[in-house]
Design an enzyme around this catalytic site. Structure first.
Site, PDB file in Angstrom:
ATOM      1  N   SER A  30       0.806  -1.231   0.000  1.00  0.00           N
ATOM      2  CA  SER A  30       0.000   0.000   0.000  1.00  0.00           C
ATOM      3  C   SER A  30       0.836   1.276   0.000  1.00  0.00           C
ATOM      4  O   SER A  30       0.331   2.339  -0.322  1.00  0.00           O
ATOM      5  CB  SER A  30      -0.936   0.026   1.212  1.00  0.00           C
ATOM      6  N   ASP A 322      -4.106   8.132   7.336  1.00  0.00           N
ATOM      7  CA  ASP A 322      -4.887   7.220   8.170  1.00  0.00           C
ATOM      8  C   ASP A 322      -3.926   6.567   9.157  1.00  0.00           C
ATOM      9  O   ASP A 322      -2.746   6.924   9.192  1.00  0.00           O
ATOM     10  CB  ASP A 322      -5.709   6.224   7.321  1.00  0.00           C
ATOM     11  N   HIS A 325      -0.922   5.044   7.070  1.00  0.00           N
ATOM     12  CA  HIS A 325      -0.339   5.582   5.836  1.00  0.00           C
ATOM     13  C   HIS A 325      -0.100   7.093   5.909  1.00  0.00           C
ATOM     14  O   HIS A 325      -0.930   7.828   6.438  1.00  0.00           O
ATOM     15  CB  HIS A 325      -1.262   5.276   4.655  1.00  0.00           C
TER      16      HIS A 325
END
Ligand SMILES: *[C@@H]1O[C@H](CO)[C@@H](O)[C@H](O)[C@H]1NC(C)=O
Ligand SMILES: *[C@@H]1O[C@H](CO)[C@@H](O)[C@H](O)[C@H]1NC(C)=O
Length: 347
Positions: A30, A322, A325
């Site tokens: 990610s 978040d 991240h």
């Protein structure tokens, strides 16, 4: 004098022609996924608001941030498109992918059992997609042009955090088989065969990405708070990240001497990321311990949704978007730093 200037100009012209990177090709998790998970069956997605609210057109693409992720900035720094499209995104085709393509999948890792946790794309399958891409590129541009792109492209790889946080420290299986040092060595052997496989099919310029101070992710701080440790960074996880980075760096040195014609670099985000987390105000941030989205303590993916009233209004004042991240601003600072110090040597 005149002759010298002519030679100098000629030299610079040749140099300028040679000094181009035709494409940026991305593998990983990610930290670099541009939206491949949108097209697969997994709960780990981010193709909805407020994700992407600061991306071009305010579009939620499946990037795990409010805006761009590092490969986007790095592609732009190499003089290419200001973003790298996801291979599985039906909005793009081989003519777009000829200058950059992303095979990354949020939630994946070096270890096959890591991608199993949230049913995402395992690393070996990212490589299979890449081989399919090579075929499409040859059909589209012909062998010669395609081969030039393949050998001159910069390959960015970034993964490993999930192997430790999602897999090793969360599930019992790998912990019963390996101590932490052995598990790191196991991951390094996978990284080694991965790079060798890319080399075997033509890649020459590779950036192996290191781990961030993963003990300072807001989610880990929240866990530390729940465990009575006052919401500080998990120093054990940070030590593991540093030890693993040391091993990856050693691998890079070894591979450069083993693989003729290769130029492999280690892109280590740890030191700059640590500076940001320790002194956020000197980079213009107000908070490094909680994230912008929702309460900022534990949410990511579907729990970070547009109806949450706590989400911050200006993500640029937060290090993290978040609980897992970075914000676009953090991604930009880290990417610019890595480009200046390491990646520009691949030109
Ligand atoms: C790629 O898509 C564009 C439009 O989005 C189209 O014009 C072009 O023909 C397509 N190229 C290939 C090789 O399919
Ligand atoms: C991961 O799975 C693939 C596909 O089954 C397999 O080819 C590969 O050897 C596995 N990797 C490791 C390190 O076990």
């Amino acid at each position: 004098m005149g002759v010298f200037i002519v030679f100098a100009m000629l030299f610079m012209q040749i140099y300028t022609i040679r000094a181009t990177v035709p494409a940026v090709i991305v593998f990983g998790d990610s930290s670099v996924d541009a939206g491949n998970n949108n097209q697969i069956q997994t709960v780990l997605k981010s193709n909805f608001r407020p994700y992407g609210r600061d991306f071009f057109g305010g579009k939620p693409t499946g990037r795990f941030s409010n805006g761009r992720v590092p490969p986007d900035f790095i592609s732009e720094s190499f003089g290419l498109r200001p973003y790298v499209p996801a291979y599985l995104d039906p909005a793009y085709n081989i003519s777009d992918f000829a200058t950059g393509v992303c095979f990354a999948s949020a939630g994946t890792g070096y270890d096959n059992t890591t991608s199993d946790v949230l049913s995402v794309i395992p690393l070996w399958k990212e490589v299979e997609y890449y081989k399919e891409y090579q075929k499409k590129l040859r059909d589209y541009l012909g062998d010669q042009k395609a081969n030039t792109i393949i050998s001159e492209a910069v390959y960015l790889t970034s993964m490993g955090t999930n192997d430790f946080l999602e897999n090793y420290y969360t599930l019992p299986n790998r912990r019963s088989q390996y101590n932490i040092n052995q598990y790191q060595d196991y991951l390094v052997t996978i990284a080694e065969s991965f790079i060798k496989e890319l080399y075997g099919v033509g890649a020459r310029k590779v950036s192996l990405g290191g781990l961030p101070p993963m003990g300072c992710l807001p989610l880990e701080r929240t866990t530390s708070f729940m465990n009575g440790n006052g919401g500080t960074c998990n120093t054990n996880y940070n030590k593991v990240a540093m030890a693993f980075n040391g091993k990856l760096s050693g691998l890079v040195e070894r591979l450069n001497s083993e693989l003729p014609g290769s130029k492999i670099v280690f892109s280590n985000p740890y030191p700059i990321f640590e500076q940001i987390v320790q002194k956020p105000s000197s980079f213009g941030f107000a908070s490094a311990s909680v994230a912008c989205c929702a309460t900022g303590l534990f949410e990511m993916g579907y729990m970070c949704d547009q109806y949450n009233p706590f989400t911050c209004s200006n993500a640029n004042t937060y290090v993290f978007w978040d609980s897992f991240h970075p914000t676009e601003k953090t991604n930009r600072i880290i990417s610019d730093h890595l480009f200046k110090t390491v990646l520009s040597t691949l030109l």
